[in-house]
Design a protein around this motif. Structure first.
Motif, PDB file in Angstrom:
ATOM      1  N   LEU A  21     -38.633 -33.129-130.637  1.00  0.00           N
ATOM      2  CA  LEU A  21     -37.346 -32.981-129.917  1.00  0.00           C
ATOM      3  C   LEU A  21     -37.067 -31.431-130.255  1.00  0.00           C
ATOM      4  CD1 LEU A  21     -34.703 -33.587-128.228  1.00  0.00           C
ATOM      5  CD2 LEU A  21     -33.673 -34.367-130.518  1.00  0.00           C
ATOM      6  N   LEU A  25     -36.735 -28.401-127.179  1.00  0.00           N
ATOM      7  CA  LEU A  25     -35.375 -27.617-126.930  1.00  0.00           C
ATOM      8  C   LEU A  25     -35.686 -26.218-127.009  1.00  0.00           C
ATOM      9  CD1 LEU A  25     -33.017 -29.504-129.334  1.00  0.00           C
ATOM     10  CD2 LEU A  25     -32.883 -29.793-127.071  1.00  0.00           C
ATOM     11  N   GLU A 150     -28.432 -28.137-127.981  1.00  0.00           N
ATOM     12  CA  GLU A 150     -28.864 -29.635-127.777  1.00  0.00           C
ATOM     13  C   GLU A 150     -28.424 -29.747-126.209  1.00  0.00           C
ATOM     14  OE1 GLU A 150     -29.202 -31.258-131.207  1.00  0.00           O
ATOM     15  OE2 GLU A 150     -30.627 -32.572-130.304  1.00  0.00           O
ATOM     16  N   ASP A 154     -31.814 -29.989-123.664  1.00  0.00           N
ATOM     17  CA  ASP A 154     -32.465 -31.342-123.875  1.00  0.00           C
ATOM     18  C   ASP A 154     -33.064 -31.497-122.446  1.00  0.00           C
ATOM     19  OD1 ASP A 154     -33.522 -33.487-124.600  1.00  0.00           O
ATOM     20  OD2 ASP A 154     -31.875 -34.588-125.261  1.00  0.00           O
ATOM     21  N   ALA A 164     -36.276 -39.392-122.681  1.00  0.00           N
ATOM     22  CA  ALA A 164     -35.715 -38.433-123.330  1.00  0.00           C
ATOM     23  C   ALA A 164     -35.274 -38.841-124.768  1.00  0.00           C
ATOM     24  CB  ALA A 164     -34.535 -37.764-122.693  1.00  0.00           C
ATOM     25  N   VAL A 166     -32.671 -37.978-127.822  1.00  0.00           N
ATOM     26  CA  VAL A 166     -31.333 -37.496-127.996  1.00  0.00           C
ATOM     27  C   VAL A 166     -31.060 -37.642-129.712  1.00  0.00           C
ATOM     28  CG1 VAL A 166     -28.865 -37.730-127.364  1.00  0.00           C
ATOM     29  CG2 VAL A 166     -30.559 -37.965-125.705  1.00  0.00           C
ATOM     30  N   GLN A 199     -24.332 -35.535-122.576  1.00  0.00           N
ATOM     31  CA  GLN A 199     -25.826 -35.074-122.776  1.00  0.00           C
ATOM     32  C   GLN A 199     -26.753 -36.158-122.002  1.00  0.00           C
ATOM     33  OE1 GLN A 199     -26.876 -33.657-126.349  1.00  0.00           O
ATOM     34  NE2 GLN A 199     -28.939 -34.066-125.927  1.00  0.00           N
TER      35      GLN A 199
END
Ligand code: SAM
Ligand code: SF4
Length: 459
Positions: A21, A25, A150, A154, A164, A166, A199
């Motif tokens: 992740l 990012l 983030e 993202d 995705a 998170v 998000q």
């Protein structure tokens, strides 16, 4: 800060899902700052290395990559090498002093990485951004900057359309005696729920159908009055989102409402990754895990009682200091009782700075660790094969990841079809023939055959 346009960058990532992740990012933050992603190491201006410190082997791989970059730097002396993530935080100056390294950046400083690279390009000085007191709670300003980073960067996973990841929490406060994570990712901090929800809504607007909520111990998520179970109910309300998975759970103070949420909420996938690490109470105590094998199994039995079709996965460390054959046997028994769909097994690796490394001798010979690793995987394989066999003849809803890699080429191919791979709600790997454009879609697959690792089927 002048934006440096058209510079090429390349990313290499080691380690867990959290690191993947972070890498994605970072890629998005660089491309949106005018850099261009490349896979060509001979043509790149910047190499970003995202590192892992959980086992020594992961650090060795980074050092060997840096050794390789030394040769590349001979032909391209302007190459900027930035090392970021857990190993950067753990080794700080030590890594900065490495002849090829220009930048060292800790996991909590990744929002600064673009600026650090721009600075290094402009003034060629070595740059460092790490937490000097990693166990101090990050300042509200740096937490807000991580949250914004983030939120801003993202995106749908490049290789997993419509999916995705998170982050719901940073860091860890558990201090398992073998583990470096609390010393490299800092204290446990739960992200504000409104930021998480915003998000995810944004991700869903761009086509995401499945999110995986990430944290070292997601079940201890707590933000003001909101627990992890509450968060699941909130995330579940998001229109357009279809599947919600989460990793990893910690087997202590387990809130049963998480299992109830799996029953109440059709979007919550019935999959639980809950590492046990050992089946021996003596070893669990030395690991500072805070539960016994029996208490662990009670959680698993409760989970299966409330959610009968729940799929459970575990992690184990073999060859922890002083682990005897009897201790190992107890681990084998726990695996047999828990009936995991799969287990991840690791050989104990002493980590500098951890209590186990300081207080306990790494006294299980590597050959014994290796053999226990093989033996435990063999026990698990038998269980996985039985569990998987029971799916033959059934239809599973699968989120299609994309075209499968060679390792899964097990069904005779037809020219007009590619072999696809995906995962079910229980996180079972499913392989079947189909058109590549099904990637990112849910599809029903009739399971026709099973191995210990994979379900094979037809659409
Ligand atoms: N927070 C999660 C948990 O508690 O299970 C995962 C953290 S860790 C990144 C992932 C796995 O690596 C752990 O579950 C453990 O099995 C393994 N691990 C951690 N430290 C290790 C060490 N020093 N040696 C071998 N395996 C280790
Ligand atoms: Fe490491 Fe234990 Fe925290 Fe997991 S819970 S990250 S194993 S200290």
């Amino acid at each position: 800060m002048a934006v440096i346009m058209n510079k090429k960058f390349l990313v290499r990532s080691f380690g867990c899902q959290m690191n993947k992740l972070d890498s994605s990012l970072v890629v998005n933050s660089f491309t949106q700052s005018g850099f261009e992603l490349t896979e060509d190491i001979g043509a790149t201006d910047v190499v970003l290395v995202n590192t892992c410190s959980v086992r020594n082997h992961a650090e060795e791989r980074v050092l060997s990559m840096l050794g390789h970059l030394k040769h590349i730097k001979k032909t391209n002396p302007h190459l900027i090498v930035a090392v970021f993530g857990c190993m950067a935080q753990r080794r700080k100056e030590d890594l900065l002093n490495h002849p090829v390294v220009n930048i060292v950046c800790g996991p909590l400083q990744i929002p600064q990485l673009v600026n650090l690279v721009n600075n290094a390009i402009e003034n060629t000085k070595k740059q460092k951004a790490v937490s000097e007191n990693i166990r101090h709670k990050p300042l509200p300003k740096s937490l807000a900057s991580l949250d914004d980073f983030e939120q801003d960067y993202d995106s749908v996973e490049e290789h997993l359309p419509a999916q995705a990841f998170v982050r719901v929490m940073h860091g860890c406060d558990n201090f398992c005696s073998y583990c470096v994570v609390p010393y490299v990712r800092g204290p446990e901090v739960s992200r504000p729920p409104e930021k998480i929800i915003t998000q995810i809504k944004k991700l869903v607007d761009t086509g995401v159908k499945q999110v995986t909520l990430l944290g070292q111990t997601v079940n201890s998520y707590q933000h003001e009055n909101m627990s992890f179970a509450d968060l699941l109910y909130e995330v579940s309300k998001i229109d357009g989102l279809e599947w919600i998975k989460f990793v990893t759970c910690y087997p202590r103070d387990f809130d049963e409402r998480i299992f109830k949420a799996m029953i109440d909420l059709p979007k919550i996938c019935r999959y639980l990754h809950i590492p046990a690490q050992s089946g021996s109470d003596r070893i669990l105590k030395a690991m500072n895990r805070g539960y016994t094998a029996e208490q662990y199994l009670e959680i698993i039995y409760k989970a299966k009682d409330i959610v009968p079709d729940i799929a459970v996965a575990g992690d184990f460390i073999v060859g922890f200091p002083s682990e005897t054959d009897e201790d190992f046997q107890k681990t084998v028994e726990l695996v047999q009782k828990a009936k995991y769909k799969n287990s991840f097994v690791f050989k104990y690796s002493p980590r500098p700075g951890t209590r186990a490394n300081e207080k306990l001798a790494d006294d299980v010979p590597n050959e014994v660790k290796k053999q226990r690793n093989i033996d435990l995987l063999a026990v698990q394989e038998k269980i996985s094969a039985e569990i998987n066999q029971a799916f033959v003849g059934r239809t599973l809803k699968v989120m299609v990841d994309g075209v499968s890699k060679k390792g899964h080429l097990d069904i005779a191919h037809k020219k007009e079809h590619t072999q696809l791979i995906g995962r079910s709600a229980g996180d079972y790997i499913v392989v079947f023939d189909g058109l590549a454009n099904l990637a990112g879609q849910f599809i029903d697959v009739n399971i026709t055959r099973a191995s210990a690792l994979t379900l094979f089927g037809k659409i």
